[in-house]
Design an enzyme around this catalytic site. Structure first.
Site, PDB file in Angstrom:
ATOM      1  N   GLY A 117       0.853  -1.244   0.049  1.00  0.00           N
ATOM      2  CA  GLY A 117       0.015   0.143   0.071  1.00  0.00           C
ATOM      3  C   GLY A 117       0.750   1.350  -0.094  1.00  0.00           C
ATOM      4  NE  ARG A 130      -4.767   6.119  -1.369  1.00  0.00           N
ATOM      5  CZ  ARG A 130      -6.149   6.458  -1.483  1.00  0.00           C
ATOM      6  NH1 ARG A 130      -6.258   7.429  -2.094  1.00  0.00           N
ATOM      7  NH2 ARG A 130      -6.781   5.621  -0.881  1.00  0.00           N
ATOM      8  CG  ASN A 175       0.765   1.683   4.640  1.00  0.00           C
ATOM      9  OD1 ASN A 175       0.474   2.262   5.758  1.00  0.00           O
ATOM     10  ND2 ASN A 175       0.529   1.959   3.458  1.00  0.00           N
ATOM     11  CE1 TYR A 181      -8.372   1.179   9.149  1.00  0.00           C
ATOM     12  CE2 TYR A 181      -8.728   2.227  11.253  1.00  0.00           C
ATOM     13  CZ  TYR A 181      -7.870   2.139  10.004  1.00  0.00           C
ATOM     14  OH  TYR A 181      -6.796   2.507   9.824  1.00  0.00           O
ATOM     15  CB  ALA A 218     -13.048  -5.916  14.527  1.00  0.00           C
TER      16      ALA A 218
END
Length: 245
Positions: free
Chosen positions: A12, A15, A88, A153, A155
């Site tokens: 990831g 950006r 990430n 998110y 969790a």
């Protein structure tokens, strides 16, 4: 930081925090794999031209086990090894639980948690053979504190923390450190879409009274990948301006 010529895979990393992490490692002399779901553009690769390191783009879906396996194999083929893995990549799909579908929940867990598992599973095999490696997982203060509207998110990031601690125990004997960094509110594309009201409410909860910068997260990630952190494993470092203390 003894990272020169190390090979770093940052998921990831097209950006936001991931891109800042990739730039930080390249500035320290490390070779970097840029990763995203879509093909890595030449313009993005060109950002790294002045560092004098090898930077390759490898696209794929970390939530798919076979894709993760292929990407790790491609990184090893192109660079020779994966010495540092930074997990990430992550997504959000915020809704109150009563409005959240099963698909909404599964999609976030598949990317954020299962994707992290997939990448560790395949990258750690080569790290075990070389008896060294650093794995840094990007969690979140939401996984520590919880956050209304982010049950999926929060969790997933709480799961990343549990996975970090378990992998640290399993891999320590093989010379591999596994840690997590838990950012708070960071100035990225993800937070830019928040309303001014939400931003003001968030800042009021932060002792430093400001959002963090992606480069501040990248500094901590690079430290955890360095020899200076050789005796640190299974830890969660919050980069949140004191929000979760």
């Amino acid at each position: 930081m003894e990272l020169k010529n190390k090979n770093v895979f940052v998921t990831g990393s097209t950006r936001g925090i991931g891109l800042a992490v990739a730039h930080k490692f390249a500035s320290l002399g490390a070779n970097v794999v840029l990763n995203g779901r879509s093909e890595i553009s030449e313009d993005l690769l060109a950002q790294f031209a002045d560092y004098g390191v090898t930077v390759v783009g490898i696209s794929g879906d970390i939530s798919n086990g076979e894709d993760a396996k292929r990407m790790v194999a491609e990184a090893i083929e192109k660079l020779g090894s994966v010495d540092v893995l930074v997990n990430n990549a992550g997504i959000t799909n915020d809704k109150l639980m009563l409005k959240m579908s099963e698909e909404d929940f599964d999609r976030v867990l598949d990317t954020n948690l299962k994707g992290t598992f997939n990448m560790i599973r395949h990258a750690s095999r080569q790290m075990i053979r070389q008896k060294s490696g650093k794995i840094i997982n990007i969690a979140s203060v939401s996984g520590i504190l919880g956050n209304a509207g982010q049950s999926n998110y929060a969790a997933s990031k709480a799961g990343v923390i549990g996975l970090t601690k378990t992998m640290a125990r399993e891999l320590a004997a093989r010379g591999i450190n596994v840690n997590a960094v838990a950012p708070g509110f960071i100035n990225t594309e993800m937070t830019q879409v928040l309303s001014d009201t939400v931003k003001e409410q968030a800042v009021s909860q932060i002792p430093f009274r400001r959002f963090g910068e992606a480069k501040e997260v990248a500094q901590v990630v690079s430290f955890l990948a360095s020899d200076a952190a050789s005796y640190i494993t299974g830890q969660v470092i919050c980069v949140d301006g004191g929000m979760a203390m």
